[in-house]
Design a protein around this motif. Structure first.
Motif, mmCIF file in Angstrom:
data_model
loop_
_atom_site.group_PDB
_atom_site.id
_atom_site.type_symbol
_atom_site.label_atom_id
_atom_site.label_comp_id
_atom_site.label_asym_id
_atom_site.label_seq_id
_atom_site.Cartn_x
_atom_site.Cartn_y
_atom_site.Cartn_z
ATOM 1 N N ARG A 36 37.274 42.721 62.373
ATOM 2 C CA ARG A 36 38.103 41.758 61.632
ATOM 3 C C ARG A 36 37.963 41.983 60.127
ATOM 4 O O ARG A 36 38.952 41.988 59.398
ATOM 5 C CB ARG A 36 37.713 40.324 61.971
ATOM 6 C CG ARG A 36 38.239 39.823 63.285
ATOM 7 C CD ARG A 36 37.875 38.337 63.451
ATOM 8 N NE ARG A 36 38.315 37.826 64.713
ATOM 9 C CZ ARG A 36 39.505 37.297 64.952
ATOM 10 N NH1 ARG A 36 40.395 37.222 63.973
ATOM 11 N NH2 ARG A 36 39.824 36.839 66.139
ATOM 12 N N LEU A 37 36.737 42.137 59.673
ATOM 13 C CA LEU A 37 36.503 42.330 58.240
ATOM 14 C C LEU A 37 37.120 43.633 57.742
ATOM 15 O O LEU A 37 37.660 43.678 56.627
ATOM 16 C CB LEU A 37 35.010 42.284 57.922
ATOM 17 C CG LEU A 37 34.365 40.911 58.056
ATOM 18 C CD1 LEU A 37 32.843 41.013 57.911
ATOM 19 C CD2 LEU A 37 34.935 39.928 57.039
ATOM 20 N N ASN A 38 37.055 44.682 58.543
ATOM 21 C CA ASN A 38 37.671 45.948 58.150
ATOM 22 C C ASN A 38 39.186 45.801 58.012
ATOM 23 O O ASN A 38 39.789 46.347 57.073
ATOM 24 C CB ASN A 38 37.334 47.052 59.151
ATOM 25 C CG ASN A 38 35.909 47.547 58.988
ATOM 26 O OD1 ASN A 38 35.296 47.403 57.935
ATOM 27 N ND2 ASN A 38 35.367 48.112 60.055
ATOM 28 N N ARG A 39 39.808 45.055 58.936
ATOM 29 C CA ARG A 39 41.253 44.828 58.830
ATOM 30 C C ARG A 39 41.575 44.019 57.576
ATOM 31 O O ARG A 39 42.537 44.313 56.859
ATOM 32 C CB ARG A 39 41.775 44.114 60.077
ATOM 33 C CG ARG A 39 41.899 45.035 61.285
ATOM 34 C CD ARG A 39 42.712 44.414 62.412
ATOM 35 N NE ARG A 39 42.167 43.163 62.912
ATOM 36 C CZ ARG A 39 41.249 43.051 63.876
ATOM 37 N NH1 ARG A 39 40.764 44.138 64.438
ATOM 38 N NH2 ARG A 39 40.836 41.870 64.277
ATOM 39 N N ILE A 40 40.768 43.000 57.301
ATOM 40 C CA ILE A 40 40.980 42.173 56.108
ATOM 41 C C ILE A 40 40.817 43.022 54.849
ATOM 42 O O ILE A 40 41.616 42.929 53.917
ATOM 43 C CB ILE A 40 40.029 40.956 56.103
ATOM 44 C CG1 ILE A 40 40.414 39.988 57.230
ATOM 45 C CG2 ILE A 40 40.038 40.251 54.756
ATOM 46 C CD1 ILE A 40 39.360 38.935 57.534
ATOM 47 N N GLN A 41 39.798 43.854 54.845
ATOM 48 C CA GLN A 41 39.574 44.740 53.699
ATOM 49 C C GLN A 41 40.778 45.657 53.494
ATOM 50 O O GLN A 41 41.214 45.883 52.356
ATOM 51 C CB GLN A 41 38.310 45.562 53.926
ATOM 52 C CG GLN A 41 37.871 46.368 52.735
ATOM 53 C CD GLN A 41 36.529 47.050 52.991
ATOM 54 O OE1 GLN A 41 36.222 47.448 54.111
ATOM 55 N NE2 GLN A 41 35.733 47.162 51.949
ATOM 56 N N LEU A 75 33.332 41.052 64.682
ATOM 57 C CA LEU A 75 33.347 40.549 63.301
ATOM 58 C C LEU A 75 33.607 41.670 62.302
ATOM 59 O O LEU A 75 34.410 41.516 61.378
ATOM 60 C CB LEU A 75 32.028 39.842 62.979
ATOM 61 C CG LEU A 75 31.770 38.528 63.731
ATOM 62 C CD1 LEU A 75 30.350 38.043 63.470
ATOM 63 C CD2 LEU A 75 32.787 37.461 63.363
ATOM 64 N N ILE A 76 32.966 42.807 62.499
ATOM 65 C CA ILE A 76 33.158 43.944 61.584
ATOM 66 C C ILE A 76 34.596 44.457 61.666
ATOM 67 O O ILE A 76 35.204 44.774 60.633
ATOM 68 C CB ILE A 76 32.138 45.069 61.886
ATOM 69 C CG1 ILE A 76 30.724 44.615 61.520
ATOM 70 C CG2 ILE A 76 32.505 46.356 61.145
ATOM 71 C CD1 ILE A 76 30.507 44.266 60.061
ATOM 72 N N LEU A 131 41.363 35.503 57.311
ATOM 73 C CA LEU A 131 40.054 34.950 56.953
ATOM 74 C C LEU A 131 39.767 33.663 57.723
ATOM 75 O O LEU A 131 38.633 33.428 58.159
ATOM 76 C CB LEU A 131 39.973 34.690 55.449
ATOM 77 C CG LEU A 131 39.765 35.919 54.585
ATOM 78 C CD1 LEU A 131 39.985 35.584 53.105
ATOM 79 C CD2 LEU A 131 38.375 36.497 54.800
ATOM 80 N N PHE A 138 38.719 34.662 61.126
ATOM 81 C CA PHE A 138 37.334 35.148 61.067
ATOM 82 C C PHE A 138 36.366 33.969 61.059
ATOM 83 O O PHE A 138 35.387 33.941 61.806
ATOM 84 C CB PHE A 138 37.133 36.022 59.816
ATOM 85 C CG PHE A 138 35.715 36.485 59.628
ATOM 86 C CD1 PHE A 138 35.261 37.630 60.251
ATOM 87 C CD2 PHE A 138 34.830 35.767 58.835
ATOM 88 C CE1 PHE A 138 33.949 38.063 60.090
ATOM 89 C CE2 PHE A 138 33.525 36.182 58.673
ATOM 90 C CZ PHE A 138 33.079 37.339 59.308
ATOM 91 N N ASN A 139 36.652 32.969 60.207
ATOM 92 C CA ASN A 139 35.793 31.787 60.130
ATOM 93 C C ASN A 139 35.720 31.065 61.466
ATOM 94 O O ASN A 139 34.654 30.619 61.885
ATOM 95 C CB ASN A 139 36.293 30.819 59.048
ATOM 96 C CG ASN A 139 35.614 31.028 57.726
ATOM 97 O OD1 ASN A 139 34.726 31.858 57.591
ATOM 98 N ND2 ASN A 139 36.037 30.269 56.736
#
Length: 104
Positions: A29-34, A26-27, A64, A67-68
């Motif tokens: 994925r979020l880092n890539r999105i960021q 999850l982190i 996103l 991720f969801n």
């Protein structure tokens, strides 16, 4: 970990301990999105062409959504299943409400 708002100040009322594998996934994925969001900001700052920015925004939207999907799948396999096994069917209504919000 105790389920309190102090442990998760942006949450409503519950927390969840995640496996190391789930947490890392999850982190990541979020880092890539960021990173994608930062790239879009840079494109706006550099006056990039609108359609180029829109394509990048679409990529972030897809990321996103992915991720969801991952988070929802993990939630159903762990939290929901555990509550149902323990005889707590109220989690089903919570899941229905969550899915309805996600489908807006």
């Amino acid at each position: 970990m105790e389920n309190t708002k102090e442990n998760c100040p942006n949450c409503c009322h519950k927390t969840k301990e995640r496996s190391e594998e789930e947490y890392k996934s999850l982190i990541n994925r979020l880092n890539r999105i960021q990173g994608q969001i930062s790239g879009i900001k840079g494109m706006v700052e550099k006056d990039c062409y609108c359609t180029d920015i829109l394509i990048q925004v679409s990529a972030v939207t897809s990321a996103l959504k992915a991720f969801n999907k991952e988070l929802l799948g993990n939630h159903i396999r762990t939290c929901v299943a555990e509550h149902i096994r323990a005889g707590d069917d109220s989690v089903v209504e919570e899941l229905v409400q969550t899915v309805q919000k996600l489908m807006k």
